[in-house]
Structures are given as structure tokens and as C-alpha cells.
Design a protein around this motif. Structure first.
Motif, PDB file in Angstrom:
ATOM      1  N   UNK A   1      34.304  -9.680 -13.383  1.00  0.00           N
ATOM      2  CA  UNK A   1      33.830 -10.796 -12.566  1.00  0.00           C
ATOM      3  C   UNK A   1      34.125 -12.106 -13.277  1.00  0.00           C
ATOM      4  N   UNK A   2      34.178 -13.182 -12.512  1.00  0.00           N
ATOM      5  CA  UNK A   2      34.360 -14.492 -13.132  1.00  0.00           C
ATOM      6  C   UNK A   2      33.121 -15.350 -12.915  1.00  0.00           C
ATOM      7  N   UNK A   3      32.846 -16.212 -13.876  1.00  0.00           N
ATOM      8  CA  UNK A   3      31.683 -17.084 -13.827  1.00  0.00           C
ATOM      9  C   UNK A   3      31.903 -18.176 -12.783  1.00  0.00           C
ATOM     10  N   UNK A   4      30.954 -18.322 -11.863  1.00  0.00           N
ATOM     11  CA  UNK A   4      31.117 -19.318 -10.799  1.00  0.00           C
ATOM     12  C   UNK A   4      30.036 -20.396 -10.820  1.00  0.00           C
ATOM     13  N   UNK A   5      28.774 -20.016 -11.005  1.00  0.00           N
ATOM     14  CA  UNK A   5      27.684 -20.981 -11.007  1.00  0.00           C
ATOM     15  C   UNK A   5      26.825 -20.808 -12.255  1.00  0.00           C
ATOM     16  N   UNK A   6      26.346 -21.943 -12.790  1.00  0.00           N
ATOM     17  CA  UNK A   6      25.427 -21.926 -13.930  1.00  0.00           C
ATOM     18  C   UNK A   6      24.250 -22.839 -13.624  1.00  0.00           C
ATOM     19  N   UNK A   7      23.058 -22.517 -14.128  1.00  0.00           N
ATOM     20  CA  UNK A   7      21.923 -23.429 -13.938  1.00  0.00           C
ATOM     21  C   UNK A   7      22.221 -24.789 -14.558  1.00  0.00           C
ATOM     22  N   UNK A   8      21.923 -25.856 -13.814  1.00  0.00           N
ATOM     23  CA  UNK A   8      22.191 -27.213 -14.293  1.00  0.00           C
ATOM     24  C   UNK A   8      21.286 -28.194 -13.552  1.00  0.00           C
ATOM     25  N   UNK A   9      20.629 -29.094 -14.266  1.00  0.00           N
ATOM     26  CA  UNK A   9      19.753 -30.063 -13.593  1.00  0.00           C
ATOM     27  C   UNK A   9      20.524 -31.000 -12.670  1.00  0.00           C
ATOM     28  N   UNK A  10      21.841 -31.103 -12.860  1.00  0.00           N
ATOM     29  CA  UNK A  10      22.667 -31.988 -12.026  1.00  0.00           C
ATOM     30  C   UNK A  10      23.399 -31.230 -10.924  1.00  0.00           C
ATOM     31  N   UNK A  11      23.105 -29.953 -10.754  1.00  0.00           N
ATOM     32  CA  UNK A  11      23.827 -29.141  -9.785  1.00  0.00           C
ATOM     33  C   UNK A  11      23.554 -29.537  -8.350  1.00  0.00           C
ATOM     34  N   UNK A  12      24.536 -29.293  -7.473  1.00  0.00           N
ATOM     35  CA  UNK A  12      24.423 -29.618  -6.050  1.00  0.00           C
ATOM     36  C   UNK A  12      23.876 -28.450  -5.229  1.00  0.00           C
ATOM     37  N   UNK A  13      23.846 -27.261  -5.826  1.00  0.00           N
ATOM     38  CA  UNK A  13      23.309 -26.084  -5.158  1.00  0.00           C
ATOM     39  C   UNK A  13      21.935 -25.780  -5.752  1.00  0.00           C
ATOM     40  N   UNK A  14      21.064 -25.161  -4.985  1.00  0.00           N
ATOM     41  CA  UNK A  14      19.732 -24.876  -5.520  1.00  0.00           C
ATOM     42  C   UNK A  14      19.138 -23.644  -4.860  1.00  0.00           C
ATOM     43  N   UNK A  15      18.207 -23.053  -5.595  1.00  0.00           N
ATOM     44  CA  UNK A  15      17.513 -21.870  -5.089  1.00  0.00           C
ATOM     45  C   UNK A  15      16.226 -21.687  -5.877  1.00  0.00           C
ATOM     46  N   UNK A  16      15.114 -21.567  -5.181  1.00  0.00           N
ATOM     47  CA  UNK A  16      13.818 -21.292  -5.798  1.00  0.00           C
ATOM     48  C   UNK A  16      13.515 -22.243  -6.963  1.00  0.00           C
ATOM     49  N   UNK A  17      13.823 -23.511  -6.748  1.00  0.00           N
ATOM     50  CA  UNK A  17      13.503 -24.512  -7.750  1.00  0.00           C
ATOM     51  C   UNK A  17      14.523 -24.676  -8.863  1.00  0.00           C
ATOM     52  N   UNK A  18      15.577 -23.862  -8.866  1.00  0.00           N
ATOM     53  CA  UNK A  18      16.632 -23.965  -9.878  1.00  0.00           C
ATOM     54  C   UNK A  18      17.887 -24.545  -9.249  1.00  0.00           C
ATOM     55  N   UNK A  19      18.450 -25.551  -9.915  1.00  0.00           N
ATOM     56  CA  UNK A  19      19.685 -26.153  -9.434  1.00  0.00           C
ATOM     57  C   UNK A  19      20.868 -25.508 -10.148  1.00  0.00           C
ATOM     58  N   UNK A  20      22.004 -25.419  -9.430  1.00  0.00           N
ATOM     59  CA  UNK A  20      23.198 -24.776  -9.968  1.00  0.00           C
ATOM     60  C   UNK A  20      24.409 -25.693  -9.821  1.00  0.00           C
ATOM     61  N   UNK A  21      25.303 -25.593 -10.788  1.00  0.00           N
ATOM     62  CA  UNK A  21      26.576 -26.300 -10.737  1.00  0.00           C
ATOM     63  C   UNK A  21      27.695 -25.283 -10.731  1.00  0.00           C
TER      64      UNK A  21
END
Length: 341
Positions: free
Chosen positions: A32-52
Motif C-alpha cells: 500500500x502507499x501512504x495517502x493521508x496523515x493526521x495534520x492540524x492544517x489538513x483539509x479532510x477531517x473525521x471524528x475531530x482529526x484533520x488529515x492532509x
């Protein structure tokens, strides 16, 4: 137990989101390849965690860029594969917090109802495509950010999966026909096709004119109620016939040449497999296949087409020995397949 498949997702215990690639997986890992990582500046979010997003688009050069981050912070997710004889990113099965299945996720949304406007468009699009093609909803899934629940209804796309050769072909025919009509499923307009071709010309050694030809052949995308969507055929369990270690692959350098496509049926999947003959290339043995891990070249060429190619020559050893050309895998960032002049 269901086999791992292309475009499934896995979430690690650290909260990293990886996209599963292809069908060749070690017994203790998912390729698999890495696509999203938790990041406070991310544009995606889920359950209070933002992702970049770690990579802006899928390309071998972008995937290899993620190896720098993994090497520095998560070296356990880099693996020198003794079957492919290259280093790839992969997730230890013991490090998986959640495994995401596209069909199960779509089934859950259809049964539970939409939680936001994008999920409603997903439900309506799946219903429309199923009605047009006769493909059962159970043979469809949803991948990408909608799969993991990290989508943003303001800008996220809809990425569908369809399972099996027969269902994929029926959906392909229906989608091509639907885009010809002035209905809810629309193709790209000329301006958008040109923008798509210009952007790809910076990633691939192909001219703008050549890429416009690719754009006009692509069938697995469209616009539905203002939202871009794509469709990705995936093998069923019964169509996954190669086990890990059945064959061993060794790179033998860069190769270029021409070949005739003799069987394009398995090019609908990723990796796309074209059986070829009448190959003209500098190779120590017979080249039987051109294989692409780059979606741009999936299901583009037909039986009888003569193509020009550049990629990595691989020697394949197993029940029999042969050679293949690989495009879009490690070390082949300048690879391509295009109509021969």
C-alpha cells in the motif's frame, strides 16, 4: 476471508491512512502507499482529526517521495520485497487499526442513508449507474476519502469501485452511452479536457496532442451534479489467481520498443496487463506482457493496436520464465505506452 484488493484502505495504529495497491501481498503485510496523515492544517477531517494528503496525485515519483517520510518516522512500513526485488511501502497486518472495504462502506451508506450532501450524490449516482448498467449494487463500492469517512462535502470527489470483469464491462458500456446523452452524467468539456492534458504533460513524457487522444479514450470518469467521479474496476477473489511467491520478478534495466497488443482484457484493472506479440526491443528473451501501474494507461489500447513503450524490463521466473515491461512501478517514472507512429 476476503482477499486484499486494489483501492481498499488500511488505517495504522498511528492513524496513517494507506491505499492498498494491486493484489500481490506478503502473508504478513499489505502492499500500500501512504495517502493521508493526521495534520492540524489538513483539509479532510473525521471524528475531530484533520488529515492532509501526502501526495497531490498518484504517480510513481510521488509514491517514492513518501518513502522519505516513512524512512525517517515510520521505517517499519518500508519493506524490501523478495518477490519483486524492490523496496515498497507496505503495512504490517499487526499494525492495522482498521481495514476499510469499499463494498461494505457503500452498503452501509445505502442502508443508513446519507449523512451529508456528498453521500446523497453518491447514493443517487450508484442508483443511476446500477439502473443503467444492470450491475448489482453489491458489485459496487466506494473508495478514497468517502471510504474512510474523512471526505469534505465541499470539494471531495466520488471514487467508485466495480468488481469483476463482467460487471466492469457492463458498467463501461452504460457509462459511455450515458455520457453521449444530455443527462445527469456528463463528460468533461473541451476546456477541461485541455486542462487535464496540459497538467499530465508535465508528469509524463507525452505531448499535449498525445494526451488529448488519451483523454478522449478514457471512459471511467464523469461529472455528476457538479461533482467529479471516477470508476475503478477491481478483481474479484476468484480473479486473483497469483499467490505471493508464485513468481519472482527481477528488474533488468530500462527498455524501449514497439509491440502489438494481442489481449487487452486484463488492462481494465490496475495493474493493467496487456499481452503482446511481435515485439521489437532490446531484450534477452521474449517479452510477453506490458504491465502498467499507472492508471493513465488502463483500458486504453485494444487488440491489434501497435504501441510504442518505455519502461522497466523485468525477468519473470515461476512455472515458466518470460519477460515483461513494467510502466509506473519503482524506477520507471519516465515510462509510457502510446500508439506507435
Amino acid at each position: 476471508m476476503e482477499k486484499p484488493k486494489d483501492r481498499d484502505f488500511v488505517e495504522t495504529v498511528e492513524g496513517l491512512l494507506f491505499c492498498v495497491v494491486g493484489y500481490l501481498h506478503p502473508p504478513d503485510r499489505y502492499t500500500a502507499y501512504l495517502k493521508y496523515v493526521p495534520s492540524p492544517d489538513g483539509r479532510w477531517s473525521r471524528k475531530g482529526t484533520r488529515y492532509a494528503r501526502v501526495i497531490p496525485y498518484y504517480h510513481v515519483s510521488q509514491v517514492e517521495n513518501t518513502y522519505v517520510l516513512l524512512r525517517e518516522r515510520y521505517p517499519q512500513y518500508l519493506f524490501h520485497c523478495p518477490v519483486r526485488n524492490i523496496t515498497v511501502s507496505s503495512v504490517l497486518r499487526t499494525s492495522v487499526e482498521t481495514y476499510y472495504h469499499p463494498r461494505r462502506r457503500l452498503r452501509s451508506i445505502l442502508a443508513g442513508g446519507a449523512g451529508d450532501p456528498l453521500e446523497q450524490r453518491l447514493i443517487d449516482l450508484v442508483t443511476l449507474l446500477s439502473d443503467l448498467s444492470g450491475v448489482r449494487r453489491g458489485d459496487l463500492g466506494v473508495t478514497g476519502s468517502l471510504l474512510t469517512g474523512s471526505h469534505n462535502p465541499k470539494f471531495s470527489d466520488i471514487d467508485l469501485t466495480v468488481y469483476g470483469q463482467a460487471a466492469s464491462r457492463r458498467l463501461k458500456e452504460a457509462l459511455i452511452e450515458a455520457r453521449r446523452e444530455d443527462g445527469e452524467v456528463q463528460p468533461y468539456g473541451r476546456e477541461r479536457l485541455e486542462a487535464w492534458s496540459r497538467s499530465r504533460s508535465r508528469r509524463f513524457p507525452l505531448s499535449f496532442e498525445e494526451l488529448m487522444g488519451f483523454a478522449e479514450r478514457r471512459w471511467n470518469y464523469g461529472v455528476y451534479r457538479g461533482t467529479y467521479f471516477s470508476v475503478h474496476p477491481v478483481r474479484t477473489d476468484g480473479e486473483i489467481t497469483e499467490g505471493y511467491g508464485d513468481r519472482v520478478y527481477r528488474q533488468r534495466g530500462v527498455v524501449a520498443g514497439t509491440a502489438e497488443i494481442t489481449d487487452s482484457r486484463e488492462s481494465i484493472y490496475l495493474p493493467a496487463i496487456y499481452q503482446v506479440d511481435n515485439v521489437e526491443a532490446e531484450a534477452p528473451g521474449e517479452v510477453e506482457q506490458i504491465v502498467s501501474y499507472e492508471g493513465l494507461f488502463c483500458d486504453i489500447f485494444e487488440d491489434g493496436d501497435r504501441v510504442e513503450f518505455r519502461g522497466i524490463l523485468e525477468q519473470v521466473s515461476g512455472d515458466r520464465d518470460y519477460y515483461r515491461v513494467v510502466v509506473g512501478a519503482a524506477g520507471s517514472s519516465t515510462g509510457y505506452i502510446k500508439p506507435a507512429a
